[in-house]
Design a protein around this motif. Structure first.
Motif, short mmCIF file in Angstrom:
data_model
loop_
_atom_site.label_atom_id
_atom_site.label_comp_id
_atom_site.label_asym_id
_atom_site.label_seq_id
_atom_site.Cartn_x
_atom_site.Cartn_y
_atom_site.Cartn_z
N GLU A 53 26.90 -10.63 -12.26
CA GLU A 53 28.12 -10.42 -11.50
C GLU A 53 28.89 -11.72 -11.35
O GLU A 53 28.31 -12.78 -11.07
CB GLU A 53 27.78 -9.85 -10.12
CG GLU A 53 28.98 -9.33 -9.36
CD GLU A 53 28.57 -8.66 -8.07
OE1 GLU A 53 28.63 -7.42 -8.00
OE2 GLU A 53 28.20 -9.37 -7.13
N ALA A 54 30.20 -11.66 -11.57
CA ALA A 54 31.04 -12.86 -11.46
C ALA A 54 32.48 -12.42 -11.23
O ALA A 54 32.80 -11.21 -11.20
CB ALA A 54 30.92 -13.71 -12.72
N TYR A 55 33.36 -13.40 -11.11
CA TYR A 55 34.78 -13.11 -10.81
C TYR A 55 35.59 -13.15 -12.11
O TYR A 55 36.42 -14.02 -12.33
CB TYR A 55 35.30 -14.12 -9.80
CG TYR A 55 34.60 -14.00 -8.47
CD1 TYR A 55 35.03 -13.11 -7.49
CD2 TYR A 55 33.46 -14.76 -8.20
CE1 TYR A 55 34.37 -12.99 -6.28
CE2 TYR A 55 32.79 -14.64 -6.99
CZ TYR A 55 33.25 -13.75 -6.04
OH TYR A 55 32.59 -13.63 -4.83
N TYR A 56 35.35 -12.15 -12.95
CA TYR A 56 35.92 -12.15 -14.30
C TYR A 56 37.42 -11.91 -14.33
O TYR A 56 38.07 -12.18 -15.35
CB TYR A 56 35.22 -11.08 -15.15
CG TYR A 56 33.77 -11.38 -15.42
CD1 TYR A 56 33.39 -12.46 -16.20
CD2 TYR A 56 32.77 -10.56 -14.90
CE1 TYR A 56 32.05 -12.73 -16.45
CE2 TYR A 56 31.42 -10.82 -15.15
CZ TYR A 56 31.08 -11.91 -15.91
OH TYR A 56 29.75 -12.18 -16.16
N VAL B 147 30.04 -6.92 -16.38
CA VAL B 147 30.60 -6.34 -17.61
C VAL B 147 29.47 -5.82 -18.47
O VAL B 147 28.47 -6.52 -18.72
CB VAL B 147 31.42 -7.39 -18.40
CG1 VAL B 147 31.97 -6.78 -19.69
CG2 VAL B 147 32.56 -7.94 -17.54
N ILE B 148 29.62 -4.57 -18.94
CA ILE B 148 28.66 -3.99 -19.88
C ILE B 148 29.27 -4.05 -21.28
O ILE B 148 30.36 -3.55 -21.52
CB ILE B 148 28.33 -2.53 -19.53
CG1 ILE B 148 27.70 -2.45 -18.13
CG2 ILE B 148 27.40 -1.92 -20.57
CD1 ILE B 148 27.48 -1.03 -17.64
N THR B 149 28.56 -4.70 -22.19
CA THR B 149 28.98 -4.77 -23.59
C THR B 149 27.82 -4.34 -24.46
O THR B 149 26.74 -4.93 -24.41
CB THR B 149 29.40 -6.20 -23.96
OG1 THR B 149 30.42 -6.64 -23.06
CG2 THR B 149 29.92 -6.26 -25.39
N ASN B 150 28.04 -3.28 -25.25
CA ASN B 150 26.96 -2.75 -26.10
C ASN B 150 25.68 -2.51 -25.29
O ASN B 150 24.58 -2.92 -25.68
CB ASN B 150 26.68 -3.70 -27.27
CG ASN B 150 27.84 -3.74 -28.25
OD1 ASN B 150 28.64 -2.81 -28.31
ND2 ASN B 150 27.93 -4.80 -29.02
N SER C 142 33.55 -2.22 -24.04
CA SER C 142 33.31 -3.00 -22.83
C SER C 142 33.59 -2.11 -21.63
O SER C 142 34.49 -1.26 -21.66
CB SER C 142 34.23 -4.22 -22.77
OG SER C 142 33.96 -5.11 -23.82
N ILE C 143 32.81 -2.33 -20.58
CA ILE C 143 33.00 -1.59 -19.34
C ILE C 143 32.94 -2.58 -18.18
O ILE C 143 32.00 -3.38 -18.08
CB ILE C 143 31.91 -0.50 -19.15
CG1 ILE C 143 31.97 0.50 -20.30
CG2 ILE C 143 32.08 0.21 -17.81
CD1 ILE C 143 30.80 1.48 -20.31
#
Length: 738
Positions: A214-217, A205-208, A654-655
């Motif tokens: 890497e994980a199982y979000y 996840v990219i935030t700002n 968020s991306i």
């Protein structure tokens, strides 16, 4: 429900072994699928003969059977439902679980006495949606799994309809029925029972501009609510549903047995001590907790959404793989519940007297049937003996019964052939079964006839809706997009869109209100509702409705859920209703079911162009999204909160990033606590534009675009000037879904 005001325990069955195991383990009802139209296309599922056998077997034991017809069905498929359903309906099938509004309409029309349950795939999240489905004829709804215990209580208080609630098993990250992730990326549609489970893959996840590990979000832990049994029972839930038609028979039987034990345990406590003391004394043994964890649980377990809206603790994070199972436990379950069909005890009385008709009486718990055969003859040589008769009558084989007691009366010189005895026994067994099943068989009643014209390709008897050339609508999500649209429209008055959709959340801002009033000089302005509406949105919706109803320039709503329709139905229809693409209309029956309510429909993402065009002949008004990022998931859980923390700020971007570095924008609606994950590239049908121009209203659906991008897109699609998007997908326009 099975026993008066006692809750129904509803077990899954993906094959006959699971079915018989669940019944043996104490299920009150079983849900299962045939080889068509079920949301678990890759389960073993049942042939029609197997389903008929299960219905008969279950009903002899007072077990209800619910058939899942919980997928979306195309126009050219829907008449196949008739031949598929007819023998099951006539056999006394108890209910069908349905997602498709068209299937709902079709079954209600052709199988009038069949109970219909609204699937969790309908994404029902409030009393508004529950009331709507009840008015349509549903006897039960399966609400979204994301609802809290408080919300479920509220629905039960407000609407007199049965609630079936998931209490154990795997959890989807997305609101059921609102996931297009598998469909868009791989062509395997969750709405057709073919989900490839992309939520179980790793992402970052990219935030700002900061990228997480890497994980199982997107992978939720499995749900286990064994400790909530007292609260769920006292909330008035009608049916406790165990997830797991794709899982092994040991899982279905083992989980059913444990929940059966503790449901009965709580009722016994309540009968003895009263409700409050029963709650205090209720406790679950550690060995049973361990057994539940050992039965094909994904990573750890969690207790679902009953007491929380979302949270990192609900996600597997490290690994979504299943734990290993305890072999000793599996062996015990196999021995206790998976040894085959359970037999019912009958008492047999037989009379074989010379010169009188042979007679057999079967007695099951006071229900008796007597059959008579041919006249018993006098033996010339070897008479029939009591042992001969006892042996033949005891051969109950594959029937539902075994002989518990047998009383034989035979005269000394009687003769009756073994073949005659066997035939008389078969007649008696069949007659007893039919007597026990008579109420179920009579309840079904007759089906309506399907005329020959309907068995061919169905034709709409309507004139096509008339559209003008270059008829565009624009949907915006942000303030910046709305400002850009307003400025662009003033500069390009002759190209003004016919409709603009503005989120209701933006209307509280006076600047937005002023812009909408300005835009109304050039086009119709509609208010778009949130994708998800829940009990706590009632005050918000009432204020929003008041704004639209009292406004001189707001013309109606873009409705994105059955709950939205249900909310508006309580008022006199003073404004127009446009249904968005996630209120699925895949067939003529869906249009007939919803047509009296809607002024406009939106063509579905998952139908290919030729399938969409069939719907245009209905006479209804349609929009088609020709540009926009497809909403891949609409979720209660929050990607930002899981990967970082809750910021309650819609402006924090968020991306989601997959293994191939594809970036999926995530938009948060913090007011309603909804996440929408969009596709990595927009849908763009600019090459197909002229094929649709004049036959639909074409919609540009703006999502994450900024002000500059908005103006470029408006110019390109509406005036034909400028450049097409560099990266895009044509979605299912050519291939559709299986």
């Amino acid at each position: 429900m099975k026993n008066g005001n006692h809750v129904e325990l509803l077990a899954p069955a993906g094959n006959p072994d699971s079915f018989y195991g669940s019944v043996n383990a104490g299920a009150d009802a079983v849900y299962l699928a045939g080889n068509r139209f079920g949301a678990r296309a890759y389960a073993d599922n049942f042939t029609t003969d197997e389903l008929l056998e299960c219905i008969r077997y279950g009903h002899l034991r007072n077990i209800k059977l619910y058939l899942t017809v919980n997928t979306l069905i195309k126009e050219n498929e829907i008449n196949e439902l008739y031949d598929y359903m007819k023998p099951l309906y006539e056999a006394g099938l108890d209910a069908v679980i349905v997602q498709d509004f068209g299937v709902f309409h079709y079954l209600r029309e052709h199988f009038p006495n069949l109970e219909l349950h609204a699937s969790t795939q309908m994404t029902l999240c409030s009393s508004f949606g529950a009331r709507l489905l009840k008015e349509m004829g549903a006897t039960r709804i399966v609400p979204a799994r994301e609802l809290s215990l408080r919300e479920l209580k509220k629905i039960k208080e407000n609407v007199d309809i049965e609630l079936e609630v998931f209490i154990h098993g795997a959890m989807c990250y997305c609101y059921s029925g609102q996931c297009l992730f598998s469909s868009v990326l791989g062509g395997r549609s969750g709405n057709r029972g073919r989900c490839a489970q992309p939520c179980r893959l790793p992402y970052s996840v990219i935030t700002n501009d900061k990228k997480s590990t890497e994980a199982y979000y997107l992978s939720l832990k499995d749900m286990c609510t064994i400790d909530y049994i007292p609260e769920l029972l006292e909330a008035g839930i009608d049916s406790f549903k165990i997830e797991g038609r794709m899982k092994k028979p040991e899982y279905a039987a083992g989980v059913t047995a444990i929940y059966r034990k503790y449901i009965d345990y709580y009722y016994a406590l309540k009968d003895k001590f009263g409700k409050e003391t029963a709650k205090e004394k209720f406790c679950v043994e550690q060995c049973d907790r361990d057994n539940l964890k050992d039965l094909y649980i994904r990573s750890e377990i969690q207790d679902g959404y009953f007491k929380k809206h979302n949270g990192r603790e609900m996600i597997t994070i490290c690994s979504p793989s299943y734990n290993g199972s305890n072999e000793k436990l599996l062996e015990k379950i196999q021995k206790d519940y998976l040894s085959g069909k359970d037999k019912l005890p009958v008492n047999i009385r037989a009379v074989f007297c010379e010169k009188e008709a042979a007679e057999i009486t079967l007695d099951y718990q006071g229900e008796m049937i007597t059959v008579t055969g041919e006249t018993v003859e006098t033996a010339n040589k070897q008479p029939i003996t009591e042992d001969n008769i006892r042996k033949q009558l005891g051969k109950l084989g594959d029937s539902s019964f075994y002989a518990e007691k047998m009383q034989i009366q035979v005269s000394n010189h009687a003769f009756y052939s073994l073949k005659q005895i066997n035939e008389l026994r078969r007649q008696a067994v069949f007659a007893l079964e039919n007597k026990l099943l008579s109420e179920k068989l009579n309840r079904a009643g007759k089906v309506s006839c399907l005329c020959n014209a309907d068995s061919e390709e169905r034709k709409f008897e309507c004139d096509n809706y008339s559209y003008r050339e270059n008829d565009f609508s624009i949907s915006v999500e942000t303030r910046e997009q709305l400002i850009a649209l307003n400025d662009w429209t003033k500069r390009h008055v002759k190209y003004s869109p016919s409709i603009v959709y503005v989120p209701g959340d933006l209307l509280e801002n006076e600047e937005i209100w002023s812009i909408c009033k300005d835009l109304a000089n050039y086009c119709s302005v509609f208010v778009s509702m949130p994708y998800i509406l829940r009990e706590d949105d009632k005050a918000y919706l009432q204020e929003l409705y008041k704004q639209v109803a009292n406004s001189a320039f707001l013309e109606g709503f873009l409705i994105r859920s059955a709950d939205g329709i249900g909310f508006l139905e309580q008022f006199d229809k003073k404004c127009k209703w446009h249904l968005d693409t996630n209120i699925y209309v895949w067939n003529r029956d869906a249009l007939q079911q919803l047509g009296e309510k809607a002024d406009s429909f939106c063509l579905p993402y998952e139908l290919k162009a030729s399938e969409q065009r069939k719907l245009l002949k209905s006479g209804f008004c349609f929009e088609k999204i020709i540009y926009g990022r497809i909403p891949m998931m609409i979720t209660a859980n929050c990607v930002l909160k899981t990967s970082d923390r809750c910021m309650k700020n819609n402006k924090v971007k968020s991306i989601l990033v997959d293994r191939y570095e594809k970036e999926f924008p995530v938009m948060r609606n913090c007011r309603h606590c909804i996440n929408t994950i969009y596709n990595s590239v927009p849908l763009s049908l600019h090459r197909e534009l002229q094929k649709w121009n004049g036959s639909v209203r074409m919609r540009l659906q703006l999502t994450v675009e900024d002000r500059v991008e908005t103006e470029k897109l408006l110019t390109f699609f509406i005036t034909g000037e400028g450049n097409a998007p560099e990266e895009y997908t044509t979605g299912h326009e050519k291939r559709g879904v299986e």
